[in-house]
Write an enzyme that holds these catalytic residues in place. Structure first.
Site, PDB file in Angstrom:
ATOM      1  N   THR A 153      -0.648 -46.603  -0.607  1.00  0.00           N
ATOM      2  CA  THR A 153      -1.164 -45.518  -1.434  1.00  0.00           C
ATOM      3  C   THR A 153      -1.408 -44.257  -0.612  1.00  0.00           C
ATOM      4  O   THR A 153      -1.174 -43.150  -1.092  1.00  0.00           O
ATOM      5  CB  THR A 153      -2.441 -45.979  -2.157  1.00  0.00           C
ATOM      6  N   PHE A 154      -1.862 -44.405   0.613  1.00  0.00           N
ATOM      7  CA  PHE A 154      -2.106 -43.239   1.467  1.00  0.00           C
ATOM      8  C   PHE A 154      -0.850 -42.382   1.596  1.00  0.00           C
ATOM      9  O   PHE A 154      -0.931 -41.152   1.651  1.00  0.00           O
ATOM     10  CB  PHE A 154      -2.590 -43.683   2.851  1.00  0.00           C
ATOM     11  N   ILE A 181      -7.790 -51.304  -3.963  1.00  0.00           N
ATOM     12  CA  ILE A 181      -8.810 -52.253  -4.413  1.00  0.00           C
ATOM     13  C   ILE A 181      -9.935 -52.285  -3.382  1.00  0.00           C
ATOM     14  O   ILE A 181      -9.685 -52.438  -2.183  1.00  0.00           O
ATOM     15  CB  ILE A 181      -8.202 -53.656  -4.620  1.00  0.00           C
ATOM     16  N   HIS A 201     -12.940 -48.204   4.042  1.00  0.00           N
ATOM     17  CA  HIS A 201     -11.522 -47.832   4.002  1.00  0.00           C
ATOM     18  C   HIS A 201     -11.116 -47.372   2.599  1.00  0.00           C
ATOM     19  O   HIS A 201     -10.393 -46.381   2.440  1.00  0.00           O
ATOM     20  CB  HIS A 201     -10.681 -49.034   4.447  1.00  0.00           C
ATOM     21  N   PHE A 208      -1.374 -38.170 -10.907  1.00  0.00           N
ATOM     22  CA  PHE A 208      -2.183 -39.169 -10.206  1.00  0.00           C
ATOM     23  C   PHE A 208      -2.208 -40.446 -11.039  1.00  0.00           C
ATOM     24  O   PHE A 208      -2.985 -40.579 -11.979  1.00  0.00           O
ATOM     25  CB  PHE A 208      -3.604 -38.625 -10.015  1.00  0.00           C
TER      26      PHE A 208
END
Length: 159
Positions: free
Chosen positions: A64-65, A90, A96, A121
């Protein structure tokens, strides 16, 4: 009203013919059992609204980053009109989660503004896998559907 109380994948309203538009979809490979149904939902909505399969470009990124950079690469491609970012973070035992969620939301916003294109998004940020599955085709609908609808509605504003 929170999405826990409503399935938001149903919508009303007309969407004009956008069949000549090109949609990029960047998909995080992390939590693939969640992100793949999100992708399938997004594509299904685009096809249902007359977007040819040839006008849907998929790019995968490791997590995702990395969605922000993947979105930027797609936004830079000539002819791409909108980008849909699909991922899932999650909550774990460390902070994090907070860092990833914050970074990707800011990154996606920056790509929107830099390229003056809709960059949507479509990232699930959940406490557990059950909540994620519920939002990837489960009892709370499919947020991939909703991301595609948002992209269509945003592009409709440009015609």
């Amino acid at each position: 009203m929170s999405s826990a109380d409503k399935n938001l994948s149903s919508y009303s309203g007309e969407i004009p013919n956008l069949s000549s538009r090109v949609f990029g979809i960047v998909v995080a490979e992390w939590n693939e059992e969640i992100t793949e149904p999100l992708y399938e939902g997004a594509v299904e909505v685009l096809l249902k609204h007359g977007i040819p399969k040839a006008n849907i470009i998929r790019t995968n990124v490791p997590g995702t980053f990395e969605l922000s950079l993947g979105a930027q690469w797609l936004a830079m491609k000539k002819g791409v009109d909108a980008v849909i970012c699909l991922g899932c973070v999650i909550q774990g035992e460390t902070r994090h989660f907070d860092f990833i969620c914050n970074a990707v939301s800011i990154g996606i916003t920056e790509v929107n503004l830099k390229f003056n294109k809709p960059v949507i998004f479509g990232v699930l940020t959940t406490d557990n896998k059950e909540q994620a599955f519920d939002r990837a085709g489960g009892k709370h609908g499919n947020k991939g559907d909703e991301a595609a609808i948002t992209a269509l509605k945003m592009l409709a504003q440009t015609i």
